[in-house]
Motif scaffolding. Structure first.
Motif, PDB file in Angstrom:
ATOM      1  N   ALA A   1      48.389  33.774  38.702  1.00 39.18           N
ATOM      2  CA  ALA A   1      47.537  34.447  39.687  1.00 39.18           C
ATOM      3  C   ALA A   1      46.928  35.687  39.050  1.00 39.18           C
ATOM      4  N   THR A   2      45.843  36.190  39.653  1.00 36.89           N
ATOM      5  CA  THR A   2      45.198  37.385  39.154  1.00 36.89           C
ATOM      6  C   THR A   2      44.543  38.145  40.293  1.00 36.89           C
ATOM      7  N   ALA A   3      44.428  39.476  40.111  1.00 36.78           N
ATOM      8  CA  ALA A   3      43.768  40.319  41.103  1.00 36.78           C
ATOM      9  C   ALA A   3      42.994  41.416  40.395  1.00 36.78           C
ATOM     10  N   ASN A   4      41.823  41.766  40.941  1.00 39.01           N
ATOM     11  CA  ASN A   4      41.066  42.862  40.355  1.00 39.01           C
ATOM     12  C   ASN A   4      41.671  44.202  40.783  1.00 39.01           C
ATOM     13  N   TRP A   5      41.055  45.305  40.331  1.00 41.72           N
ATOM     14  CA  TRP A   5      41.630  46.629  40.564  1.00 41.72           C
ATOM     15  C   TRP A   5      41.774  46.929  42.053  1.00 41.72           C
ATOM     16  N   SER A   6      40.783  46.547  42.843  1.00 42.43           N
ATOM     17  CA  SER A   6      40.835  46.843  44.277  1.00 42.43           C
ATOM     18  C   SER A   6      41.671  45.835  45.053  1.00 42.43           C
ATOM     19  N   GLY A   7      42.013  44.733  44.407  1.00 40.35           N
ATOM     20  CA  GLY A   7      42.786  43.706  45.101  1.00 40.35           C
ATOM     21  C   GLY A   7      41.956  42.804  45.993  1.00 40.35           C
ATOM     22  N   THR A   8      40.637  42.945  45.934  1.00 36.42           N
ATOM     23  CA  THR A   8      39.759  42.172  46.810  1.00 36.42           C
ATOM     24  C   THR A   8      39.353  40.830  46.213  1.00 36.42           C
ATOM     25  N   SER A   9      39.588  40.647  44.936  1.00 41.71           N
ATOM     26  CA  SER A   9      39.237  39.403  44.251  1.00 41.71           C
ATOM     27  C   SER A   9      40.501  38.818  43.651  1.00 41.71           C
ATOM     28  N   THR A  10      40.964  37.712  44.219  1.00 43.93           N
ATOM     29  CA  THR A  10      42.196  37.084  43.752  1.00 43.93           C
ATOM     30  C   THR A  10      41.967  35.596  43.483  1.00 43.93           C
ATOM     31  N   TYR A  11      42.699  35.083  42.503  1.00 46.64           N
ATOM     32  CA  TYR A  11      42.631  33.660  42.162  1.00 46.64           C
ATOM     33  C   TYR A  11      44.041  33.180  41.856  1.00 46.64           C
ATOM     34  N   TYR A  12      44.255  31.885  42.100  1.00 53.02           N
ATOM     35  CA  TYR A  12      45.579  31.310  41.919  1.00 53.02           C
ATOM     36  C   TYR A  12      45.485  29.976  41.180  1.00 53.02           C
ATOM     37  N   ALA A  13      46.553  29.651  40.467  1.00 53.72           N
ATOM     38  CA  ALA A  13      46.692  28.311  39.910  1.00 53.72           C
ATOM     39  C   ALA A  13      46.929  27.338  41.061  1.00 53.72           C
TER      40      ALA A  13
END
Length: 125
Positions: free
Chosen positions: A49-61
Motif C-alpha cells: 500500500a502507499t499514501a501521499n503526504w496528505s494521505g488523500t491519495s492511496t493505492y493498494y495491492a
C-alpha cells in the motif's frame, strides 16, 4: 534524509487484526510518499500500500484491498497500516519506505530511497 522506524508487528491468528506504525522524520519528509512492502521467506519484496503526504491519495495491492487500510496521523509524522482479516499468506516482514514525489511508480521497490528496518508479522492458521 528521511528516517523510518516501523513497529507493531507480532503473532496473530487467522482472521485477526494488527496495526503497523511507521514513524517518519527528517527535514524533507514532506517530499515523499510513504509505502508499505512485505517480503516472505524465499519470495521477492512486494508492494502492499502507499499514501501521499496528505494521505488523500492511496493505492493498494489487489491481495490486500478491502482488508488493509493505510493512513497518516494529523501531524503527518506517522503512517499506519491497519490490517484486518489476516490470512496465513500475509505472513512476512513488513517494511515502510519513502518514494520521492518525482516518481509515480509506487509499486517499484527499487524506486524507494529510504527504508525502515522491518517488522515481522506472523499469521497462524
Amino acid at each position: 534524509q528521511v528516517q523510518l522506524v516501523e513497529s507493531g508487528g507480532g503473532l496473530v491468528q487467522t482472521g485477526g487484526s494488527l496495526r503497523l506504525s511507521c514513524a517518519a522524520s527528517g527535514r524533507t519528509v514532506s517530499r515523499y510518499r510513504i509505502s508499505w512492502f512485505r517480503q516472505a521467506p524465499g519470495k521477492e519484496r512486494e508492494f502492499v500500500a502507499t499514501a501521499n503526504w496528505s494521505g488523500t491519495s492511496t493505492y493498494y495491492a489487489d491481495s490486500v484491498k478491502g482488508r488493509f487500510t493505510i493512513s497518516r496521523d494529523n501531524a503527518k509524522t506517522t503512517v499506519y497500516l491497519q490490517m484486518n482479516s489476516l490470512k496465513p499468506e500475509d505472513t512476512a516482514v513488513y517494511y515502510c519506505a519513502a518514494l520521492s514525489n518525482y516518481y509515480s511508480d509506487y509499486q517499484r521497490a527499487d524506486y524507494h530511497t529510504y527504508w525502515g528496518q522491518g517488522t515481522q508479522v506472523t499469521v497462524s492458521s
